[in-house]
Write an enzyme that holds these catalytic residues in place. Structure first.
Site, PDB file in Angstrom:
ATOM      1  N   ASP A 240      40.027  37.649  46.006  1.00  0.00           N
ATOM      2  CA  ASP A 240      41.121  37.365  46.619  1.00  0.00           C
ATOM      3  C   ASP A 240      41.314  36.543  47.748  1.00  0.00           C
ATOM      4  O   ASP A 240      42.084  35.660  48.226  1.00  0.00           O
ATOM      5  CB  ASP A 240      41.890  38.642  46.750  1.00  0.00           C
ATOM      6  CG  ASP A 240      42.473  39.382  45.523  1.00  0.00           C
ATOM      7  OD1 ASP A 240      42.780  38.617  44.609  1.00  0.00           O
ATOM      8  OD2 ASP A 240      42.422  40.679  45.398  1.00  0.00           O
TER       9      ASP A 240
ATOM     10  N   THR B 260      54.126  40.869  51.694  1.00  0.00           N
ATOM     11  CA  THR B 260      54.820  42.101  51.049  1.00  0.00           C
ATOM     12  C   THR B 260      55.435  41.573  49.780  1.00  0.00           C
ATOM     13  O   THR B 260      55.398  40.439  49.331  1.00  0.00           O
ATOM     14  CB  THR B 260      55.758  42.570  52.062  1.00  0.00           C
ATOM     15  OG1 THR B 260      57.210  41.730  51.907  1.00  0.00           O
ATOM     16  CG2 THR B 260      55.526  42.337  53.518  1.00  0.00           C
TER      17      THR B 260
ATOM     18  N   GLY C  85      52.339  31.726  45.841  1.00  0.00           N
ATOM     19  CA  GLY C  85      51.619  32.596  45.281  1.00  0.00           C
ATOM     20  C   GLY C  85      50.768  32.427  44.132  1.00  0.00           C
ATOM     21  O   GLY C  85      49.573  32.962  43.968  1.00  0.00           O
TER      22      GLY C  85
ATOM     23  N   SER D 106      49.397  41.316  32.957  1.00  0.00           N
ATOM     24  CA  SER D 106      48.498  40.286  33.670  1.00  0.00           C
ATOM     25  C   SER D 106      48.487  38.788  33.092  1.00  0.00           C
ATOM     26  O   SER D 106      48.290  38.583  31.956  1.00  0.00           O
ATOM     27  CB  SER D 106      47.108  41.139  33.793  1.00  0.00           C
ATOM     28  OG  SER D 106      46.320  40.073  34.279  1.00  0.00           O
TER      29      SER D 106
ATOM     30  N   GLY E  51      48.867  45.529  53.358  1.00  0.00           N
ATOM     31  CA  GLY E  51      48.288  46.140  52.155  1.00  0.00           C
ATOM     32  C   GLY E  51      47.056  45.181  51.408  1.00  0.00           C
ATOM     33  O   GLY E  51      46.598  44.597  52.425  1.00  0.00           O
TER      34      GLY E  51
ATOM     35  N   THR F 104      41.794  45.407  39.210  1.00  0.00           N
ATOM     36  CA  THR F 104      43.226  45.205  39.948  1.00  0.00           C
ATOM     37  C   THR F 104      43.955  46.652  40.282  1.00  0.00           C
ATOM     38  O   THR F 104      43.243  47.677  40.000  1.00  0.00           O
ATOM     39  CB  THR F 104      44.283  44.214  39.123  1.00  0.00           C
ATOM     40  OG1 THR F 104      45.484  43.906  39.795  1.00  0.00           O
ATOM     41  CG2 THR F 104      44.818  44.926  37.767  1.00  0.00           C
TER      42      THR F 104
ATOM     43  N   LYS G  39      40.974  49.012  42.885  1.00  0.00           N
ATOM     44  CA  LYS G  39      40.281  47.958  43.950  1.00  0.00           C
ATOM     45  C   LYS G  39      39.378  48.549  45.100  1.00  0.00           C
ATOM     46  O   LYS G  39      38.332  47.990  45.476  1.00  0.00           O
ATOM     47  CB  LYS G  39      41.193  46.871  44.719  1.00  0.00           C
ATOM     48  CG  LYS G  39      41.752  45.742  43.587  1.00  0.00           C
ATOM     49  CD  LYS G  39      42.505  44.883  44.357  1.00  0.00           C
ATOM     50  CE  LYS G  39      43.156  43.618  43.343  1.00  0.00           C
ATOM     51  NZ  LYS G  39      43.892  42.670  44.267  1.00  0.00           N
TER      52      LYS G  39
ATOM     53  N   MET H 147      60.271  39.471  45.399  1.00  0.00           N
ATOM     54  CA  MET H 147      59.687  39.743  44.100  1.00  0.00           C
ATOM     55  C   MET H 147      60.624  39.928  42.986  1.00  0.00           C
ATOM     56  O   MET H 147      61.375  40.957  43.294  1.00  0.00           O
ATOM     57  CB  MET H 147      58.414  40.774  44.032  1.00  0.00           C
ATOM     58  CG  MET H 147      57.545  40.577  42.862  1.00  0.00           C
ATOM     59  SD  MET H 147      56.255  41.602  43.190  1.00  0.00           S
ATOM     60  CE  MET H 147      56.596  43.111  42.753  1.00  0.00           C
TER      61      MET H 147
ATOM     62  N   ASN I 208      37.918  42.981  43.665  1.00  0.00           N
ATOM     63  CA  ASN I 208      38.519  42.407  42.530  1.00  0.00           C
ATOM     64  C   ASN I 208      37.763  41.770  41.634  1.00  0.00           C
ATOM     65  O   ASN I 208      38.219  41.405  40.465  1.00  0.00           O
ATOM     66  CB  ASN I 208      39.761  41.722  43.043  1.00  0.00           C
ATOM     67  CG  ASN I 208      39.023  40.225  43.198  1.00  0.00           C
ATOM     68  OD1 ASN I 208      37.967  39.853  43.619  1.00  0.00           O
ATOM     69  ND2 ASN I 208      40.041  39.200  42.955  1.00  0.00           N
TER      70      ASN I 208
ATOM     71  N   TYR J  39      54.126  35.706  43.467  1.00  0.00           N
ATOM     72  CA  TYR J  39      54.224  34.476  42.591  1.00  0.00           C
ATOM     73  C   TYR J  39      55.332  34.582  41.226  1.00  0.00           C
ATOM     74  O   TYR J  39      55.276  33.712  40.388  1.00  0.00           O
ATOM     75  CB  TYR J  39      52.845  34.361  41.869  1.00  0.00           C
ATOM     76  CG  TYR J  39      52.251  35.552  41.223  1.00  0.00           C
ATOM     77  CD1 TYR J  39      52.676  35.718  39.980  1.00  0.00           C
ATOM     78  CD2 TYR J  39      51.500  36.511  41.863  1.00  0.00           C
ATOM     79  CE1 TYR J  39      52.083  36.986  39.289  1.00  0.00           C
ATOM     80  CE2 TYR J  39      50.905  37.576  41.252  1.00  0.00           C
ATOM     81  CZ  TYR J  39      51.347  37.642  39.859  1.00  0.00           C
ATOM     82  OH  TYR J  39      50.683  38.881  39.486  1.00  0.00           O
TER      83      TYR J  39
END
Ligand code: NAP
Length: 269
Positions: A104, A185, A235, A19, A129, A64, A68, A189, A89, A214
């Protein structure tokens, strides 16, 4: 300096070792010279962790994956956005009362508003999601028209219904156009950095492209969108701005968002 008056904040999740939140929140506490510390707690027993927050007087926590939604029945009160999205969150411990928030939504909206219009515009969200829900409810509150495209059609349809929007199956992605396309999605990533949810030629159907991913900072989707001259939103802004909103809830102060972004970029870069 940590002493007997230091207030404790943190993040609960599993896993949490990756994190960025401890770095950016501790940066903000130092910036404002607030006597507080923000730690990462890897939590699998959520009920005990929430009792711990109450028992130890921890002032606030970020929540997280995967807690959540499951944290909600353990709290005393929810704010409007947390109620609406069905996800929390952020927890504020207000004199023993645990209040759940969803920043968020705010993070996404702040990031979008810097570069794009929302009211009356057609927003196409890929995914259904947690990220898609938060972004979708934030956009709905600001008056956008929402289209959901999700791999599992039924899930996308259910979210679109909750948002008063429309949904399409994933294989019709190329037929859809709008003002802004948002990837919510994990496509693209790390380590799958060459993946892209929609081929470049169809990106021309949009003016603005946002990626919730991100890591990497510039996904292939954003790179292709930039090449076409489209407006892009990364992101990391959503991530940092949701942290800025948390800081405000906990301390009432404005977090140094540009500096926090710089720190986060340095870490990811
Ligand atoms: P999630 O709740 O697990 O949802 C993932 C969504 O992506 C689902 O709708 C899933 O479709 C879809 N999906 C997954 N793999 C896919 C594939 N190969 N092809 C097409 N669709 C696929 O995850 P999340 O929390 O929403 O996170 C999604 C992404 O957003 C992650 O990369 C996460 O890091 C990022 N995120 C960023 C922020 C931020 O602040 N920037 C915040 C939250 C999340 P199905 O319904 O078919 O399974």
């Amino acid at each position: 300096m940590i002493d007997a008056k230091t207030e404790v904040y943190g993040i609960i999740g599993h896993p949490v070792s990756h994190s960025l939140s401890p770095t950016i929140q501790n940066f903000a506490f130092c910036y404002h010279k607030i006597n507080a510390v923000y730690l990462a707690f890897d939590v699998t027993d959520l009920e005990s962790a929430i009792r711990g927050i109450r028992g130890l007087g921890i002032k606030g926590v970020s929540v997280t994956i995967p807690h959540k939604v499951s944290v909600i029945p353990l709290l005393d009160r929810l704010d409007e956005l947390a109620e609406m999205t069905g996800a929390v969150n952020t927890i504020l411990n207000k004199d023993g009362l645990l209040i759940g928030y969803n920043t968020d939504c705010l993070g996404a909206i702040l990031a979008i508003k810097e570069k794009a219009d929302i009211e009356g515009k057609d927003y196409v969200i890929l995914g259904a999601g947690g990220a898609a829900r938060a972004i979708g409810f934030g956009l709905k509150k600001e008056g956008a028209n929402i289209i959901i495209i999700n791999r599992t059609y039924e899930k996308g349809e259910a979210l679109a219904r909750a948002l008063g929007g429309r949904s399409y199956p994933w294989d019709r992605i190329r037929e859809i156009s709008g003002y802004c396309l948002i990837n919510a999605t994990p496509i693209g990533m790390w380590p799958n950095v060459e993946q892209i949810p929609i081929s470049r030629e169809y990106l021309r159907n949009f003016k603005v492209v946002m990626d919730a991913v991100y890591n990497p900072l510039e996904t292939r989707l954003l790179r292709e969108a930039k090449r076409l001259g489209l407006v892009t939103i990364d992101g990391l802004k959503m991530l940092v701005y949701q942290g800025v909103a948390q800081f405000k809830i906990w301390t009432g102060r404005d977090a140094p968002k540009e500096e926090m972004l710089k720190v986060a970029r340095e870490i990811l870069g």
